[in-house]
Design a protein around this motif. Structure first.
Motif, PDB file in Angstrom:
ATOM      1  N   ILE A 107      81.431  32.692  62.768  1.00 33.55           N
ATOM      2  CA  ILE A 107      81.988  33.351  63.954  1.00 33.55           C
ATOM      3  C   ILE A 107      83.372  32.793  64.258  1.00 33.55           C
ATOM      4  N   ALA A 108      83.500  31.467  64.176  1.00 34.66           N
ATOM      5  CA  ALA A 108      84.791  30.842  64.453  1.00 34.66           C
ATOM      6  C   ALA A 108      85.847  31.304  63.451  1.00 34.66           C
ATOM      7  N   LEU A 109      85.478  31.336  62.168  1.00 32.04           N
ATOM      8  CA  LEU A 109      86.434  31.773  61.149  1.00 32.04           C
ATOM      9  C   LEU A 109      86.763  33.255  61.306  1.00 32.04           C
ATOM     10  N   SER A 110      85.785  34.041  61.724  1.00 26.88           N
ATOM     11  CA  SER A 110      86.038  35.471  61.931  1.00 26.88           C
ATOM     12  C   SER A 110      87.054  35.688  63.047  1.00 26.88           C
ATOM     13  N   LEU A 111      86.996  34.862  64.074  1.00 24.18           N
ATOM     14  CA  LEU A 111      87.948  34.996  65.181  1.00 24.18           C
ATOM     15  C   LEU A 111      89.377  34.681  64.743  1.00 24.18           C
ATOM     16  N   THR A 112      89.518  33.856  63.693  1.00 23.24           N
ATOM     17  CA  THR A 112      90.874  33.540  63.212  1.00 23.24           C
ATOM     18  C   THR A 112      91.542  34.754  62.579  1.00 23.24           C
ATOM     19  N   LEU A 120      92.389  33.492  56.110  1.00 23.05           N
ATOM     20  CA  LEU A 120      91.722  32.189  56.138  1.00 23.05           C
ATOM     21  C   LEU A 120      90.217  32.341  55.920  1.00 23.05           C
ATOM     22  N   LEU A 121      89.631  33.355  56.510  1.00 26.25           N
ATOM     23  CA  LEU A 121      88.198  33.599  56.339  1.00 26.25           C
ATOM     24  C   LEU A 121      87.874  33.849  54.871  1.00 26.25           C
ATOM     25  N   ARG A 122      88.690  34.664  54.210  1.00 20.50           N
ATOM     26  CA  ARG A 122      88.442  34.962  52.790  1.00 20.50           C
ATOM     27  C   ARG A 122      88.652  33.724  51.928  1.00 20.50           C
ATOM     28  N   LEU A 123      89.640  32.890  52.282  1.00 22.86           N
ATOM     29  CA  LEU A 123      89.875  31.655  51.532  1.00 22.86           C
ATOM     30  C   LEU A 123      88.696  30.694  51.669  1.00 22.86           C
ATOM     31  N   MET A 124      88.197  30.555  52.867  1.00 21.36           N
ATOM     32  CA  MET A 124      87.131  29.596  53.126  1.00 21.36           C
ATOM     33  C   MET A 124      85.791  30.051  52.554  1.00 21.36           C
ATOM     34  N   THR A 125      85.605  31.355  52.422  1.00 19.52           N
ATOM     35  CA  THR A 125      84.341  31.867  51.899  1.00 19.52           C
ATOM     36  C   THR A 125      84.423  32.195  50.410  1.00 19.52           C
ATOM     37  N   GLY A 126      85.576  31.930  49.788  1.00 14.12           N
ATOM     38  CA  GLY A 126      85.702  32.096  48.347  1.00 14.12           C
ATOM     39  C   GLY A 126      86.013  33.494  47.875  1.00 14.12           C
ATOM     40  N   PHE A 127      86.365  34.379  48.796  1.00  8.48           N
ATOM     41  CA  PHE A 127      86.667  35.749  48.406  1.00  8.48           C
ATOM     42  C   PHE A 127      88.150  35.954  48.094  1.00  8.48           C
ATOM     43  N   LEU A 150      88.291  25.860  67.185  1.00  7.49           N
ATOM     44  CA  LEU A 150      87.000  26.520  67.357  1.00  7.49           C
ATOM     45  C   LEU A 150      85.859  25.776  66.673  1.00  7.49           C
ATOM     46  N   THR A 151      86.161  25.105  65.554  1.00  3.34           N
ATOM     47  CA  THR A 151      85.093  24.426  64.809  1.00  3.34           C
ATOM     48  C   THR A 151      84.853  22.993  65.276  1.00  3.34           C
ATOM     49  N   THR A 152      85.798  22.419  66.026  1.00  4.51           N
ATOM     50  CA  THR A 152      85.587  21.054  66.516  1.00  4.51           C
ATOM     51  C   THR A 152      84.332  20.934  67.381  1.00  4.51           C
ATOM     52  N   PRO A 153      84.114  21.827  68.354  1.00  4.67           N
ATOM     53  CA  PRO A 153      82.852  21.747  69.114  1.00  4.67           C
ATOM     54  C   PRO A 153      81.622  21.923  68.227  1.00  4.67           C
ATOM     55  N   LEU A 154      81.740  22.733  67.172  1.00  2.00           N
ATOM     56  CA  LEU A 154      80.616  22.918  66.258  1.00  2.00           C
ATOM     57  C   LEU A 154      80.298  21.617  65.515  1.00  2.00           C
ATOM     58  N   MET A 155      81.341  20.923  65.072  1.00  2.00           N
ATOM     59  CA  MET A 155      81.133  19.653  64.376  1.00  2.00           C
ATOM     60  C   MET A 155      80.539  18.612  65.318  1.00  2.00           C
ATOM     61  N   MET A 156      80.961  18.646  66.579  1.00  2.13           N
ATOM     62  CA  MET A 156      80.378  17.739  67.569  1.00  2.13           C
ATOM     63  C   MET A 156      78.892  18.041  67.772  1.00  2.13           C
ATOM     64  N   ALA A 157      78.550  19.317  67.798  1.00  2.00           N
ATOM     65  CA  ALA A 157      77.154  19.712  67.981  1.00  2.00           C
ATOM     66  C   ALA A 157      76.299  19.331  66.772  1.00  2.00           C
ATOM     67  N   TYR A 158      76.900  19.341  65.595  1.00  2.00           N
ATOM     68  CA  TYR A 158      76.149  19.026  64.385  1.00  2.00           C
ATOM     69  C   TYR A 158      76.025  17.523  64.149  1.00  2.00           C
TER      70      TYR A 158
END
Length: 258
Positions: A107-112, A120-127, A150-158
């Protein structure tokens, strides 16, 4: 269960205690670190489903690393199977943790895509391959900054979630929430921790290599290989002091003094 708020200086202490932990059994800590990384690389390389499988299984391997570090801390002898010990815990909860983290990341990458039309989404997912054309995409830098925010809070949650699911038997959603709260309460300590980690991984080795290069460029090139092999396991070893310090009072027999 309570996440304890620690002073900023504890962030540096986590690194020093991690170094001491690595020094007590460097072979096992190195095995845990590179076994974890190799397992995720191999899983990610599987066609089509590799990255999804790696994301779902990652919490189990994360817990395995903590189990191994705890064994080092307790001076227990363990075998190579410790790398898979996390799979003996609540696999449903661990897979759910990985799944929620994966969904949040996508979701975070999609918002970018609002900034760079999805490059960036395609780069990160290998497409899409990282080439000069991709690097020159308008808005890519803005998308990268958005991704970090956007991903910093996700990393904190994980961060503490696999430990909370495996050791404290907390459900995945609660584990992610408690981890986020724990990281937020201790953000000054985590800031110093990240600075210390940066020095261990980048600053320290680079300084050593630069000093040696003034006397012997050949020796500096030789040092460029083993230093990361030492630095990366030390970073992994810091995860246990960090977890025990913040949640240690809720792990019987592993209380950490304030």
């Amino acid at each position: 269960m309570q996440a304890y708020k620690r002073s900023p200086s504890h962030g540096v202490a986590w690194v020093s205690k991690g170094f001491a932990l690595w020094k007590s059994n460097p072979a096992l800590v190195t095995y845990l670190a590179f076994g974890y990384l190799l397992a995720l690389v191999v899983l990610s390389s599987l066609p089509f489903i590799g990255q999804v499988v790696a994301a779902l299984i990652m919490p189990a391997f994360s817990l395995s690393v903590l189990n191994g570090l705890l064994a080092v801390h307790e001076k227990r002898k363990v075998g190579p199977e410790i790398l898979f010990s996390g799979f003996k815990s609540d696999m449903q909860g661990l897979i759910t943790t990985g799944g929620l983290y994966l969904i949040g990341t996508l979701i975070a990458l999609s918002l970018t895509a609002l900034a760079d039309s999805g490059t960036l989404l395609r780069l990160m997912t290998g497409f899409q391959k990282l080439d000069e054309e991709a690097m020159n995409t308008p808005g890519l830098m803005t998308a990268a900054l958005m991704a970090v925010a956007l991903t910093t809070p996700l990393m904190m949650a994980y961060w503490f979630a696999p430990m909370l699911v495996g050791w404290q038997k907390v459900s995945a959603p609660k584990a992610l929430f408690f981890s986020l709260v724990a990281c937020w309460r201790n953000w000054p300590a985590f800031f110093l921790y990240s600075m210390a980690i940066f020095f261990v991984i980048v600053g320290g080795p680079a300084l050593i290599i630069a000093v040696v290069a003034t006397a012997s460029p050949i020796m500096a090139n030789l040092l460029a290989i083993p230093l990361p092999l030492i630095a990366i396991p030390i970073v992994f070893a810091t995860f246990l002091p960090n977890a025990l310090d913040v949640f240690g009072h809720d792990i019987p027999g592993h209380e950490v003094a304030d």
